[in-house]
Design an enzyme around this catalytic site. Structure first.
Site, PDB file in Angstrom:
ATOM      1  N   GLY A  53      91.094  46.335  49.479  1.00 29.44           N
ATOM      2  CA  GLY A  53      90.802  45.031  48.892  1.00 29.44           C
ATOM      3  C   GLY A  53      89.924  45.156  47.665  1.00 29.44           C
ATOM      4  O   GLY A  53      89.819  46.224  47.064  1.00 29.44           O
ATOM      5  N   GLU A  57      95.989  57.902  40.919  1.00 27.15           N
ATOM      6  CA  GLU A  57      95.482  59.233  40.547  1.00 27.15           C
ATOM      7  C   GLU A  57      93.977  59.234  40.305  1.00 27.15           C
ATOM      8  O   GLU A  57      93.382  60.286  40.144  1.00 27.15           O
ATOM      9  CB  GLU A  57      96.207  59.744  39.296  1.00 27.15           C
ATOM     10  CG  GLU A  57      97.613  60.198  39.593  1.00 27.15           C
ATOM     11  CD  GLU A  57      98.293  60.853  38.412  1.00 27.15           C
ATOM     12  OE1 GLU A  57      97.817  60.685  37.266  1.00 27.15           O
ATOM     13  OE2 GLU A  57      99.314  61.531  38.642  1.00 27.15           O
ATOM     14  N   LEU A 117      88.825  52.191  36.320  1.00 27.79           N
ATOM     15  CA  LEU A 117      88.573  51.007  37.154  1.00 27.79           C
ATOM     16  C   LEU A 117      88.344  51.424  38.602  1.00 27.79           C
ATOM     17  O   LEU A 117      88.999  52.331  39.116  1.00 27.79           O
ATOM     18  CB  LEU A 117      89.748  50.039  37.071  1.00 27.79           C
ATOM     19  CG  LEU A 117      90.056  49.431  35.702  1.00 27.79           C
ATOM     20  CD1 LEU A 117      91.035  48.271  35.851  1.00 27.79           C
ATOM     21  CD2 LEU A 117      88.803  48.953  34.986  1.00 27.79           C
ATOM     22  N   SER A 118      87.379  50.760  39.235  1.00 32.60           N
ATOM     23  CA  SER A 118      87.039  51.032  40.626  1.00 32.60           C
ATOM     24  C   SER A 118      86.390  49.777  41.191  1.00 32.60           C
ATOM     25  O   SER A 118      85.652  49.082  40.479  1.00 32.60           O
ATOM     26  CB  SER A 118      86.040  52.196  40.688  1.00 32.60           C
ATOM     27  OG  SER A 118      85.387  52.194  41.945  1.00 32.60           O
ATOM     28  N   LEU A 129      90.569  43.816  44.807  1.00 31.81           N
ATOM     29  CA  LEU A 129      91.647  44.342  43.961  1.00 31.81           C
ATOM     30  C   LEU A 129      91.338  44.152  42.480  1.00 31.81           C
ATOM     31  O   LEU A 129      90.863  43.096  42.058  1.00 31.81           O
ATOM     32  CB  LEU A 129      92.958  43.634  44.311  1.00 31.81           C
ATOM     33  CG  LEU A 129      93.372  43.741  45.783  1.00 31.81           C
ATOM     34  CD1 LEU A 129      94.674  42.977  46.014  1.00 31.81           C
ATOM     35  CD2 LEU A 129      93.533  45.197  46.213  1.00 31.81           C
ATOM     36  N   HIS A 130      91.621  45.200  41.697  1.00 29.71           N
ATOM     37  CA  HIS A 130      91.485  45.145  40.244  1.00 29.71           C
ATOM     38  C   HIS A 130      92.800  45.587  39.616  1.00 29.71           C
ATOM     39  O   HIS A 130      93.775  45.868  40.330  1.00 29.71           O
ATOM     40  CB  HIS A 130      90.293  45.995  39.787  1.00 29.71           C
ATOM     41  CG  HIS A 130      90.307  47.386  40.341  1.00 29.71           C
ATOM     42  ND1 HIS A 130      91.282  48.305  40.029  1.00 29.71           N
ATOM     43  CD2 HIS A 130      89.484  48.013  41.219  1.00 29.71           C
ATOM     44  CE1 HIS A 130      91.052  49.437  40.665  1.00 29.71           C
ATOM     45  NE2 HIS A 130      89.962  49.284  41.416  1.00 29.71           N
ATOM     46  N   GLN A 166      85.748  56.022  56.738  1.00 32.51           N
ATOM     47  CA  GLN A 166      85.599  56.817  55.520  1.00 32.51           C
ATOM     48  C   GLN A 166      84.251  56.585  54.833  1.00 32.51           C
ATOM     49  O   GLN A 166      84.040  57.016  53.708  1.00 32.51           O
ATOM     50  CB  GLN A 166      86.786  56.626  54.575  1.00 32.51           C
ATOM     51  CG  GLN A 166      86.971  55.233  54.012  1.00 32.51           C
ATOM     52  CD  GLN A 166      88.319  55.083  53.312  1.00 32.51           C
ATOM     53  OE1 GLN A 166      89.351  54.947  53.939  1.00 32.51           O
ATOM     54  NE2 GLN A 166      88.306  55.095  51.984  1.00 32.51           N
ATOM     55  N   HIS A 204      94.696  48.550  41.137  1.00 31.37           N
ATOM     56  CA  HIS A 204      95.542  48.245  42.306  1.00 31.37           C
ATOM     57  C   HIS A 204      96.819  47.509  41.879  1.00 31.37           C
ATOM     58  O   HIS A 204      97.908  47.803  42.362  1.00 31.37           O
ATOM     59  CB  HIS A 204      94.799  47.341  43.298  1.00 31.37           C
ATOM     60  CG  HIS A 204      93.547  47.921  43.881  1.00 31.37           C
ATOM     61  ND1 HIS A 204      92.298  47.477  43.540  1.00 31.37           N
ATOM     62  CD2 HIS A 204      93.363  48.910  44.789  1.00 31.37           C
ATOM     63  CE1 HIS A 204      91.390  48.147  44.224  1.00 31.37           C
ATOM     64  NE2 HIS A 204      92.009  49.034  44.987  1.00 31.37           N
ATOM     65  N   GLN A 212      92.305  62.601  47.028  1.00 31.89           N
ATOM     66  CA  GLN A 212      92.867  61.802  48.131  1.00 31.89           C
ATOM     67  C   GLN A 212      94.398  61.845  48.095  1.00 31.89           C
ATOM     68  O   GLN A 212      95.061  61.999  49.129  1.00 31.89           O
ATOM     69  CB  GLN A 212      92.367  60.358  47.997  1.00 31.89           C
ATOM     70  CG  GLN A 212      93.090  59.356  48.865  1.00 31.89           C
ATOM     71  CD  GLN A 212      92.481  57.973  48.789  1.00 31.89           C
ATOM     72  OE1 GLN A 212      91.460  57.720  49.407  1.00 31.89           O
ATOM     73  NE2 GLN A 212      93.091  57.068  48.040  1.00 31.89           N
TER      74      GLN A 212
HETATM   75  O1  PAF Z   1      91.913  54.468  48.092  1.00 34.76           O
HETATM   76  C1  PAF Z   1      91.602  53.614  48.958  1.00 34.76           C
HETATM   77  O2  PAF Z   1      91.415  52.415  48.661  1.00 34.76           O
HETATM   78  C2  PAF Z   1      91.415  54.034  50.404  1.00 34.76           C
HETATM   79  O3  PAF Z   1      90.855  55.295  50.487  1.00 34.76           O
HETATM   80  C3  PAF Z   1      92.710  53.946  51.229  1.00 34.76           C
HETATM   81  C4  PAF Z   1      93.774  54.909  50.712  1.00 34.76           C
HETATM   82  C5  PAF Z   1      93.248  52.531  51.202  1.00 34.76           C
HETATM   83  C6  PAF Z   1      92.422  54.323  52.696  1.00 34.76           C
HETATM   84  O4  PAF Z   1      91.479  53.466  53.266  1.00 34.76           O
END
Ligand code: PAF
Length: 287
Positions: free
Chosen positions: A39, A156, A192-193, A41-42, A69, A45, A161
């Site tokens: 969520g 990327e 962006l994050s 979202l930017h 995580q 995403h 990940q």
């Molecule tokens: O990149 C993310 O937002 C998260 O690590 C993911 C892949 C949705 C797993 O929770």
């Protein structure tokens, strides 16, 4: 099944609802792409959603802030949660279904099975965040099994990940194609994050220096300068420009993540993680 107040996109909160919808699509011969998110979202995403929209007949976006995580000292509580706004953005992208599982759908009481991708998780972010990739690998495996999409897409920006997820899909023989979307940046270069929301106005001015200095370092290395001297210089420039701490600024093989110390002989990337106050920024670029 429910609908958000602001969004026309149906929302599945349970596994049964998710499977009923996806099974119906599959019975009708439709291809399905999953876009896993936490969520907040930017445009990064949304760029993944747009790729999914082009490649698949039906697009599912999952929204779940995954506690596994985050380490106990990390920002799980503060992590931005903006469900109504996210749902409205996804309606604008003609997403077919939002999967927003309740926590007990993802972690049943007593759950004790985890997924670990050993080698790839031991480098880079795995050193400063040892809990992280186990949490990601477990939740992504569950999401892929639950949704059973034909394809799933990851950005990327979280390059390590992406490699961990490709490895688990291969190792567990999951029948899904993993796609990747390029890093989306602000005009000033900042990747962006969702965590950029934590930055103060002053930190926002400093943050783009990370990408700028990485690009400069990459140019010098490509021109043949000594790798360790360039990285050493770039680390000290980042600290001078206002970064508080650097977890890593390193070159690694783009497939295996083996560290590259002296000479680049196969596709490699420059990876960085650096702190501005309480906010940890990551970035990577191809060399
Ligand atoms: O990149 C993310 O937002 C998260 O690590 C993911 C892949 C949705 C797993 O929770």
């Amino acid at each position: 099944m429910s609908k958000s107040k602001l969004s026309a996109v149906p929302i599945a909160n349970s596994l049964d609802d998710l499977r009923n919808v996806v099974n119906g699509w599959k019975a009708g011969g439709k291809s399905v792409m999953l876009v896993p998110t936490m969520g907040a979202l930017h445009e990064g995403h949304l760029s993944l959603v747009r790729i999914a929209r082009r490649k698949a007949d039906r697009v599912v976006v999952s929204i779940f802030v995954n506690p596994a995580q985050f380490a106990p000292h990390e920002d799980f509580q503060e992590y931005p949660r903006e469900f109504e706004g996210d749902a409205a953005k996804l309606a604008g992208e003609q997403v077919d279904l939002i999967y927003a599982p309740k926590p007990d759908v993802m972690y049943a009481p007593g759950a004790s099975t985890t997924v670990q991708v050993e080698a790839l998780s031991s480098q880079l972010c795995g050193i400063s965040r040892p809990h992280f990739f186990g949490g990601v690998a477990t939740i992504v495996t569950k999401l892929l099994i639950q949704c059973a999409p034909d394809m799933a897409i990851f950005g990327e920006k979280d390059y390590q990940q992406l490699l961990v997820i490709r490895a688990l899909v291969r190792d567990l023989s999951l029948p899904v194609e993993i796609c990747a979307g390029p890093i989306i940046r602000d005009k000033n270069g900042l990747a962006l994050s969702s965590r950029n929301a934590y930055l103060t106005p002053e930190q926002r001015r400093t943050a783009p220096m990370l990408n700028r200095m990485m690009l400069r370092a990459a140019d010098r290395i490509t021109e043949g300068a000594d790798i360790s001297a360039v990285l050493q210089h770039t680390r000290s420039e980042l600290l001078k420009s206002g970064f508080d701490k650097i977890d890593y600024l390193e070159i690694h093989d783009a497939e295996t993540l083996a560290p590259v110390a002296n000479k680049i002989t196969s596709p490699a990337r420059l990876f960085a993680a650096a702190w501005l106050g309480q906010t940890r920024l990551i970035d990577n670029i191809a060399l």
